[in-house]
Structure formats: C-alpha cells, structure tokens
Write a protein that holds these residues in place. Structure first.
Motif, PDB file in Angstrom:
ATOM      1  N   CYS A 118       0.839  -1.202   0.000  1.00  0.00           N
ATOM      2  CA  CYS A 118       0.000   0.000   0.000  1.00  0.00           C
ATOM      3  C   CYS A 118       0.872   1.250   0.000  1.00  0.00           C
ATOM      4  CB  CYS A 118      -0.929   0.013   1.211  1.00  0.00           C
ATOM      5  SG  CYS A 118      -2.269   1.239   1.060  1.00  0.00           S
ATOM      6  N   ILE A 119       0.432   2.246  -0.757  1.00  0.00           N
ATOM      7  CA  ILE A 119       1.172   3.500  -0.833  1.00  0.00           C
ATOM      8  C   ILE A 119       0.833   4.427   0.332  1.00  0.00           C
ATOM      9  CG2 ILE A 119       1.332   3.374  -3.344  1.00  0.00           C
ATOM     10  CD1 ILE A 119      -0.941   5.430  -3.520  1.00  0.00           C
ATOM     11  N   TYR A 120      -0.223   4.092   1.082  1.00  0.00           N
ATOM     12  CA  TYR A 120      -0.633   4.944   2.199  1.00  0.00           C
ATOM     13  C   TYR A 120      -0.040   4.448   3.520  1.00  0.00           C
ATOM     14  CZ  TYR A 120      -4.048   7.156  -0.882  1.00  0.00           C
ATOM     15  OH  TYR A 120      -4.648   7.847  -1.905  1.00  0.00           O
ATOM     16  N   ASP A 121      -0.030   5.349   4.499  1.00  0.00           N
ATOM     17  CA  ASP A 121       0.546   5.021   5.798  1.00  0.00           C
ATOM     18  C   ASP A 121      -0.449   5.336   6.913  1.00  0.00           C
ATOM     19  OD1 ASP A 121       2.651   3.926   7.256  1.00  0.00           O
ATOM     20  OD2 ASP A 121       3.503   5.898   7.735  1.00  0.00           O
ATOM     21  N   CYS A 122      -1.651   4.793   6.784  1.00  0.00           N
ATOM     22  CA  CYS A 122      -2.712   5.030   7.774  1.00  0.00           C
ATOM     23  C   CYS A 122      -2.334   4.363   9.097  1.00  0.00           C
ATOM     24  CB  CYS A 122      -4.031   4.480   7.262  1.00  0.00           C
ATOM     25  SG  CYS A 122      -4.473   5.083   5.615  1.00  0.00           S
ATOM     26  N   ALA A 123      -2.324   5.122  10.166  1.00  0.00           N
ATOM     27  CA  ALA A 123      -1.828   4.629  11.452  1.00  0.00           C
ATOM     28  C   ALA A 123      -2.599   3.422  11.955  1.00  0.00           C
ATOM     29  CB  ALA A 123      -1.881   5.754  12.494  1.00  0.00           C
ATOM     30  N   TYR A 124      -3.894   3.332  11.633  1.00  0.00           N
ATOM     31  CA  TYR A 124      -4.759   2.281  12.167  1.00  0.00           C
ATOM     32  C   TYR A 124      -4.739   1.006  11.331  1.00  0.00           C
ATOM     33  CZ  TYR A 124      -7.439   4.713   8.607  1.00  0.00           C
ATOM     34  OH  TYR A 124      -7.809   5.327   7.435  1.00  0.00           O
ATOM     35  N   CYS A 125      -4.008   0.999  10.218  1.00  0.00           N
ATOM     36  CA  CYS A 125      -4.088  -0.107   9.259  1.00  0.00           C
ATOM     37  C   CYS A 125      -2.862  -1.005   9.346  1.00  0.00           C
ATOM     38  CB  CYS A 125      -4.232   0.441   7.854  1.00  0.00           C
ATOM     39  SG  CYS A 125      -4.456  -0.847   6.610  1.00  0.00           S
ATOM     40  N   VAL A 126      -3.099  -2.303   9.405  1.00  0.00           N
ATOM     41  CA  VAL A 126      -2.001  -3.256   9.514  1.00  0.00           C
ATOM     42  C   VAL A 126      -1.178  -3.310   8.226  1.00  0.00           C
ATOM     43  CG1 VAL A 126      -3.305  -5.271   8.702  1.00  0.00           C
ATOM     44  CG2 VAL A 126      -1.452  -5.578  10.364  1.00  0.00           C
ATOM     45  N   THR A 127      -1.759  -2.919   7.081  1.00  0.00           N
ATOM     46  CA  THR A 127      -1.022  -2.968   5.819  1.00  0.00           C
ATOM     47  C   THR A 127      -0.363  -1.627   5.463  1.00  0.00           C
ATOM     48  OG1 THR A 127      -2.984  -2.424   4.502  1.00  0.00           O
ATOM     49  CG2 THR A 127      -2.566  -4.751   4.930  1.00  0.00           C
ATOM     50  N   ARG A 128      -0.325  -0.680   6.393  1.00  0.00           N
ATOM     51  CA  ARG A 128       0.301   0.614   6.107  1.00  0.00           C
ATOM     52  C   ARG A 128       1.745   0.398   5.641  1.00  0.00           C
ATOM     53  NH1 ARG A 128       0.246  -0.579  11.291  1.00  0.00           N
ATOM     54  NH2 ARG A 128       2.126  -0.250  12.563  1.00  0.00           N
TER      55      ARG A 128
END
Length: 426
Positions: free
Chosen positions: A67-77
């Motif tokens: 994933c290109i995103y870095d969402c703090a709540y997401c395990v795949t960040r």
C-alpha cells in the motif's frame, strides 16, 4: 503454477482481509444462467449469518497488502514491517473457481491495498470480476471493494460485474481521518459513493424501459467505520451512519472495533482494544434506525453521547422516556408498539393484525414471539400486572438486567447472535 507460493500468498492475504467486516451480500439476486457456475440469492453470502440462520461462506482476500498509504490504524500501512504479497488476476480467478468447485465457498469478497495508484489497483479488481463473469461464466456473488480516487469509468465497469460495491469511510469524522491518515480525505471516499448511488438509480430506471439493460451493483453499496481508533462518540458515529443511509441509499453501514496494530502515539494503547459489546451496541442502534423508526438524535443526545453497555439501545431509550409508557397494545399505533422493549418488527405487525379479532393477553404475545419477560413492564394487555409499571427507571433497569444475567451467563460472549438475533433489540 507454484502451489506452495499460492498457499503462502493465501495465508498472508486472507489474514490481512480479516479486518474488513463490510462484506455482507444481503440483497443480491443474481441468477444462474447459461448453465454457469454459482448462484447469488438474497439470503446473502460470506462468513456471516443470513436472516434464516444459515452460515454462508465467502473467499475473502486482498489482491495485495502492498500500500502506498501510511494510515496509522491499518495493519497494511507502508511503514509496517510485515510480509508482503500480491496475487495476479489469474491467480484470484483460479482460486475462486477451485474453491467453488470444492464447495468451500459461495462467492468472492475482494479488497486490496493500493499499489502504484488508485486506477492501477481498481483496474485489476475489475479484471478479476470480469474474467469470472465472462470467461468462467461464474454467477455467484462478487463483492468488490472500491478504491478511493479510482475513475468513474472503472467504477461503472465494476458495478456491471460485481453484485455489491463498498467504499470504507474508515474513520467517522474528517478530523479523525486527518489525524490518523493525513494523505486521505473523506471526499475521496464520498465522491464514488455518490457516483454509485446515481448509477444504481439510472440503471434501474433504464431497466424499466428496456429489459435488456444490465443490472448495476444489484446488492447496492456498503461502507465501514472503525470504532475507537479516534475519539468520536457513539452519537457522532450513528449520526454519520444515518447521513449515509439517507443521502447515499447505503445498504449497510458496518462498525469495526479498533484492534491495536501499532504503538503510534496518535492511537489508543496496545492494550486498549475496543470492547466487543460497544461494537454490538452500535449495530443494535443501527438496526433501530433502519427498521424501528428511530432517529439518531433519539437514541443518544449531546449530554449522553455513549451507548449504555449494560442494556441495548432500545431498552435504554425506553428507560429514559419512561413517561411514554405503559403502551396499551390494544389501541396503540404501530410506531409506538415498535418502541416497546421485547417486541420485534414481526411481532409488532402480528399484534396489529391480531388485536382486530380479540383482546390480547400475555399468552397471546408469547405465541407471537414477544419477549414478555421484558415487554410486560412497558405494556397494558388484558391480563398484565399493572403494579409493575410504577417502578422508576433505575429500579426497572436493575430488575431487567438482573433477569437477563440470570438467563445468560455472559450475554455478550457471542457476537454473531447479537448481530442477527432480534431478541436483543426487542
């Protein structure tokens, strides 16, 4: 085909998909044609329970956990140090068909991390659905997760091959999303929701004129909100859900209690997982809005913004509005009967029909499926104990909670039963 590698990918990408709960197929009615494989019906498909109590299965995977995103709540960040994998389009098609032929699944739920860009990822999701429909003649249920920022052309094509589309709102408020996922904004998610809503309406109107018009996302669209990763109250959450039901014709809004995946200072601590009962209460509040005629602002108020974890929201409302009771079932309007704790939607309609022919008693109500051990405190019927109605709300709550605990050793131990059994809302 390297089956060991496929198995390894499946383990990684099926595990990564478990955090997405927005995968019900309720409302799908795709029929098997041309001697194809599979059949999606309105009963629903995925790892969930249908209205008639059946457990149905779904191949639920990510196309990739890159994933290109870095969402703090997401395990795949992107900053998370995890094992990464990606399926090819052909691998997902082959897995779906092989699992279906072995009777392991009844459909496919396909989501994905975002690699390269939104269109690049969405195009691959669409190709999977298209190959299944056109090349494999697969008529089972397909749910595609829409990618924020994907073009209208790809979204339109997705709706022609998938039964349901979903776009996760993720964090209920814009401020919460900006805190935890600064690269995203709600408009990225809301815009495709509006597009899908309009396309569903357009295709339905077109089908009225031309029967050959294809169906567009016949099972509608859904979304999901993460609960507890950011500081929104339950009132804010159900107000957001109410907005999407009213303005985007949403089939379902799902609530997913935050599971700690990071020690990021912006998030709750690693040991502070959201209690499952809070998630359940939100589903019950959602049910009240969808089927019982409640408004979000009735279920909760600004001075009382969190749901009571001891009692379901319908009982909570009744206890706060004790002056509206008792309800005389012989003459009360349907809208008020639906607000009586212990009476579900089906039972309410049975009461309205049956009272035309006889004076109702508690015994009659029991045969209709009413939970009379709860309803008796809020109603007047031919043989009800009217002395009970003089209890104040505090004592009445304690009495009902005590009675419930005596019947269920742990009333919150089974999430599935709470989400699918109307007895906890009646």
């Amino acid at each position: 085909m390297n089956y060991d590698r496929i198995k390894e990918k499946l383990e990684i990408l099926a595990d990564a998909a478990k955090y997405d709960v927005s995968c019900s197929s309720s409302g799908g009615n795709r029929k098997n044609t041309n001697k194809g494989l599979g059949d999606s019906s309105s009963s629903g498909i995925c790892h969930t329970y249908t209205e008639d109590g059946r457990c149905v299965s779904l191949l639920k995977i990510l196309l990739t956990n890159f994933c290109i995103y870095d969402c703090a709540y997401c395990v795949t960040r992107k900053s998370n140090d995890i094992q990464r994998a990606a399926f090819t389009v052909e691998e997902v098609v082959d897995l779906t068909m092989n699992f279906y032929r072995r009777n392991y699944i009844e459909g496919l739920f396909l989501s994905s991390g975002i690699f390269k860009n939104a269109d690049y990822t969405m195009e691959r999701l669409v190709r999977v659905a298209k190959k299944l429909r056109l090349e494999q003649n697969f008529n089972g249920y397909i749910h595609l997760k829409s990618i924020p920022g994907a073009s209208d052309e790809l979204m339109r094509e997705a709706g022609l091959y998938a039964d349901r589309l979903s776009m996760n709102l993720e964090i209920p408020t814009e401020s919460g999303l900006k805190l935890l996922a600064p690269d995203k904004d709600h408009q990225q998610m809301i815009k495709p929701m509006g597009f899908v809503k309009n396309e569903i309406s357009l295709y339905k109107d077109e089908r009225k004129k031309f029967k050959s018009t294809p169906k567009f996302a016949p099972a509608g669209q859904s979304t999901q909100m993460i609960v507890g990763a950011s500081p929104e109250t339950d009132l804010q959450i159900i107000q957001v859900a109410d907005h999407f039901y009213k303005n985007f014709s949403m089939k379902r809004v799902y609530y997913s209690g935050y599971v700690p995946v990071s020690n990021d200072a912006r998030l709750p601590g690693l040991g502070s997982q959201v209690p499952i009962v809070r998630e359940n209460r939100l589903y019950q509040a959602d049910w009240l809005m969808r089927f019982y005629g409640f408004k979000a602002d009735e279920i909760l108020a600004k001075n009382n913004p969190f749901l009571d974890l001891e009692v379901d929201p319908k009982l909570g409302w009744a206890l706060r509005n004790i002056t509206d009771f008792p309800v005389t079932l012989q003459t009360a309007p349907l809208e008020m009967i639906l607000r009586v704790p212990g009476i579900g939607v089906k039972s309410a309609y049975k009461i309205v029909n049956a009272r035309k022919f006889q004076n109702l008693t508690l015994e009659h109500l029991q045969k209709m499926g009413v939970a009379t051990n709860r309803a008796k405190y809020f109603i007047v019927v031919a043989n009800s104990n009217k002395n009970l109605i003089h209890l104040d709300s505090v004592h009445l709550k304690n009495l009902i909670v005590g009675d419930t605990k005596s019947k269920f050793e742990n009333p919150f131990s089974n999430q599935t039963s709470l989400l699918n059994d109307d007895t906890f809302l009646r």
